[in-house]
Motif scaffolding. Structure first.
Motif: not given
Length: 186
Positions: A87-90, A109-117, A137-144, A165-173
């Motif tokens: 159930g995890v597209t990777a 997904v969710g854009g960038g961040y400015d601080t470690p928090e 891997i927590d599939p809850r953070y990887v949407g359709k 290094n992990a990230s979540v990408i929307e659409g094609s990679v």
């Protein structure tokens, strides 16, 4: 090196790389994409085990998460398929020592961040968590329509055998374009 120290080192390296990229004339990336690229890196240390077979083990946990025990840098395509079956597209990439993929691999997904928090609150930080000999891997953070991008960089020195290094990408990679790391992993 403790996880927090590795995390801070990774963040500093990304900031230095971003500053260097922004000085280049004719750079195709927009400033927003460069900032979003920072979110692509979730430095998670993964100790590798030695052994010849199999290259990894994947198991589904009772809480819906998926544990991957990585033993060798091989069979990335099969690991992607095994994760998909759970159930995890990777998108899995194995990199040579002191290299990483360039950050423009797709829409984060969710854009960038400015601080470690802010980074610790992002899906990129939460999607893959380290364990003593594996990562979860927590599939809850990887949407359709989204893909978890897992980039493993070998580290031939020290007790940490690889960096994830992990990230979540929307659409094609986009394919990984390896780039030299400015500093070596600890």
């Amino acid at each position: 090196m403790r996880f927090e120290e590795q995390l801070l080192t990774d963040l500093k390296n990304e900031m230095n790389a971003r500053n260097e990229r922004s000085r280049r004339v004719g750079r195709r990336l927009l400033t927003g994409a460069a900032v979003a690229g920072l979110a692509a890196v979730a430095g998670v240390a993964v100790p590798l085990l030695t052994g010849s077979e199999p290259a990894y083990a994947v198991s589904k946990n009772a809480n819906g998460t998926v544990t991957v025990e990585l033993k060798e840098f091989r069979d990335a395509d099969q690991l992607e398929q095994d994760l998909k079956d759970m159930g995890v597209t990777a998108d899995v990439t194995y990199l040579k020592p002191y290299t990483k993929c360039q950050s423009d691999r797709g829409t984060l997904v969710g854009g960038g961040y400015d601080t470690p928090e802010e980074w610790r609150e992002s899906v990129h930080y939460k999607v893959a968590r380290p364990g003593p000999k594996s990562f979860v891997i927590d599939p809850r953070y990887v949407g359709k329509g989204q893909t978890v991008v897992l980039e493993f960089t070998e580290n031939p020195k020290g007790p940490i055998k690889a960096q994830l290094n992990a990230s979540v990408i929307e659409g094609s990679v986009k394919p990984c374009v390896p780039a030299h790391e400015p500093t070596q992993l600890g």
